[in-house]
Design an enzyme around this catalytic site. Structure first.
Site, short mmCIF file in Angstrom:
data_model
loop_
_atom_site.label_atom_id
_atom_site.label_comp_id
_atom_site.label_asym_id
_atom_site.label_seq_id
_atom_site.Cartn_x
_atom_site.Cartn_y
_atom_site.Cartn_z
N PHE A 1 0.81 -1.23 0.00
CA PHE A 1 0.00 0.00 0.00
C PHE A 1 0.85 1.28 0.00
O PHE A 1 0.86 2.04 -0.98
CB PHE A 1 -0.94 -0.07 1.21
N THR B 1 3.88 -10.91 -1.07
CA THR B 1 3.06 -11.69 -0.13
C THR B 1 1.60 -11.37 -0.47
O THR B 1 1.31 -10.61 -1.40
CB THR B 1 3.33 -11.26 1.32
N ILE C 1 13.42 -9.78 1.59
CA ILE C 1 14.45 -8.97 2.25
C ILE C 1 15.28 -9.79 3.24
O ILE C 1 16.31 -9.33 3.71
CB ILE C 1 13.85 -7.73 2.98
N THR D 1 6.13 2.97 12.70
CA THR D 1 4.74 3.24 13.08
C THR D 1 4.62 3.90 14.46
O THR D 1 5.51 3.74 15.30
CB THR D 1 3.97 1.89 13.09
N ASP D 2 3.49 4.57 14.68
CA ASP D 2 3.23 5.15 16.00
C ASP D 2 2.94 4.06 17.04
O ASP D 2 2.98 4.32 18.24
CB ASP D 2 2.05 6.14 15.94
N GLU D 3 2.63 2.84 16.55
CA GLU D 3 2.19 1.80 17.49
C GLU D 3 3.31 1.35 18.43
O GLU D 3 3.04 0.74 19.46
CB GLU D 3 1.61 0.61 16.70
N TYR E 1 2.79 -7.26 16.28
CA TYR E 1 3.18 -6.35 15.20
C TYR E 1 4.02 -5.20 15.73
O TYR E 1 5.14 -4.96 15.27
CB TYR E 1 1.94 -5.81 14.48
N LYS F 1 8.00 -4.16 15.12
CA LYS F 1 8.43 -2.88 14.54
C LYS F 1 9.36 -2.14 15.52
O LYS F 1 10.34 -1.52 15.11
CB LYS F 1 7.22 -2.01 14.19
N TYR G 1 -15.00 -3.31 15.92
CA TYR G 1 -14.52 -4.07 17.08
C TYR G 1 -14.95 -3.40 18.39
O TYR G 1 -14.77 -2.18 18.57
CB TYR G 1 -12.98 -4.14 17.09
N ASP H 1 -14.23 -7.69 20.43
CA ASP H 1 -13.08 -6.80 20.34
C ASP H 1 -11.79 -7.56 20.01
O ASP H 1 -11.70 -8.77 20.25
CB ASP H 1 -12.90 -6.04 21.68
N GLY I 1 -6.15 -7.36 23.30
CA GLY I 1 -5.13 -6.34 23.65
C GLY I 1 -5.28 -5.05 22.86
O GLY I 1 -4.30 -4.34 22.64
#
Ligand code: NAD
Ligand code: TYD
Length: 354
Positions: A12, A37, A61, A131-133, A157, A161, A214, A286, A289
């Site tokens: 994306f 993928t 990679i 990412t902000d996560e 995830y 990261k 969710y 939901d 976590g």
């Protein structure tokens, strides 16, 4: 001519960045390495087919031989690293590929860059897209994430990261590898694979399917139109300071449920159906976590580099819904060719059994 290796350029954000860079840098050659993928597709790169400045290579990679060969053969001076497993829900059901691609893959690229560039660092850059996560989850009162906020990843995830970010910084401090990092909030726009919230809602609505929200739908994400993210990365490539991290975010922070309602209203206007689309909204179990709120403080990239998003949520969402309406053949191909239906069954119809 510059030779830029873009990893994950069939996904994306990577594909949007390929289109963007190809347009704004007519002197740059783009080497696009992607494993294709389920999340990557050459359908996202069709308009590049006639370009002699875009070279697509299918590959992993994590394959040090192939990556090192590419570094040499194409005299790569810049790496822009997008390739990742990127979907939180998939990381909950099956975390192994996240560790492999996001951690081992990033490590492999760093090693290849270090070996290829040696002491010759002038004009070289490894830019890592994150990412902000990695910063964790905010309560309603807490201030937005800054670059100095302590890492507190909470899903497989975001943990993978975070790990990759640490490796990139370690290569800067230990080996002087020229690096920059951007941590960005949730993106939306053209070519987003329809497992993510915004395209899923648009495409389900158009097919009269339930719109799964969710939990209570009161989670908050900081939405950014993908082209604004591309501009931010481009600015960091040219003006960013080595070793530095820049937070990127849209400053648009609706509750998920309000965002879904907004998409429904846009569809009511642009593609009216017999009933209001919002009647399809269905609350489902939901996410495990589930992070409650993300918000980015973008003062640093704003004051130091002069970046600001050009789209607010209304203008970005309208463009996005219009793009999906105009590209229903793309959406049909993308969702048919892969294990997408299997994923939908696993994530929605067997929710709670995983
Ligand atoms: P995506 O899932 O749409 O695309 C990932 C691409 O990487 C795909 O084309 C896939 O084929 C490729 N890929 C996966 N594993 C690979 C491997 N081992 N070798 C080579 N290619 C591989 O992801 P996206 O949403 O475009 O995200 C791109 C990057 O931006 C990721 O690093 C992600 O963590 C980060 N990011 C995404 C968002 C978001 O909202 N989507 C927000 C902030 C940061
Ligand atoms: P998503 O697009 O998966 O991105 P991320 O998990 O990286 O933020 O999800 C965005 C938000 O939407 C997140 O709070 C989870 C929620 N969500 C739903 O409510 N329903 C869905 O079907 C999906 C895919 C996500």
């Amino acid at each position: 001519m510059k030779n830029v290796l873009i990893t994950g350029g069939a996904g994306f954000i990577g594909a949007n960045f390929v289109h963007y860079l190809h347009k704004v840098e007519p002197q740059t050659r783009l080497i696009n390495l992607d494993a294709l993928t389920y999340a990557g597709s050459t359908e996202n790169l069709k308009s590049m087919a006639d370009s002699s400045r875009h070279i697509f290579l299918k590959g992993d990679i994590c394959d040090i031989k192939q990556v090192s060969q590419i570094m040499r053969e194409y005299s790569i001076d810049t790496i822009i690293h997008f390739a990742a497993e990127s979907h939180v829900d998939r990381s909950i059901i099956g975390p192994a590929p996240f560790i492999q691609t996001n951690v081992v893959g990033t490590f492999t690229l760093l090693e290849a860059a270090k070996q290829a560039w040696g002491q010759e660092r002038s004009g070289k850059l490894f830019h890592h897209v994150s990412t902000d996560e990695v910063y964790g989850s905010l309560s309603p009162e807490e201030p937005a994430f800054q670059e100095t906020t302590a890492y507190d990843p909470r899903s497989p995830y975001s943990a993978s990261k975070a790990s990759s970010d640490h490796l990139v910084r370690a290569y800067f401090h230990t080996y002087d590898l020229p690096v920059t990092i951007t941590n960005c909030s949730n993106n939306y726009g053209p070519y987003q694979f329809p497992e993510k919230l915004i395209p899923l809602i648009i495409l389900n609505a158009l097919q009269g399917k339930p719109l799964p929200v969710y939990g209570d739908g009161k989670q908050i994400r900081d939405w950014l139109y993908v082209e604004d993210h591309c501009e931010a990365i481009h600015l960091v490539l040219h003006k960013g300071k080595l070793g530095e991290t820049y937070n990127v975010g849209g400053g648009n922070q609706p509750y998920n449920i309000d965002l879904v309602n907004k998409i429904c209203s846009l569809l009511d206007e642009l593609k009216p159906a017999t009933d209001k689309y919002s009647l399809l909204i269905t609350h489902v179990t939901d996410r495990l976590g589930h992070d409650r709120r993300y918000a980015m403080d973008t003062k640093k990239i704003g004051t130091e580099l002069g970046w600001q998003p050009k789209h607010d949520l209304d203008s970005g969402l309208k463009k996005t819904v219009e793009w999906y309406l105009a590209n229903m053949d793309w959406a049909a191909k993308i969702s048919k060719d892969r294990d997408f239906q299997a994923w939908i069954d696993k994530n929605y119809f067997k929710r709670g059994e995983n």
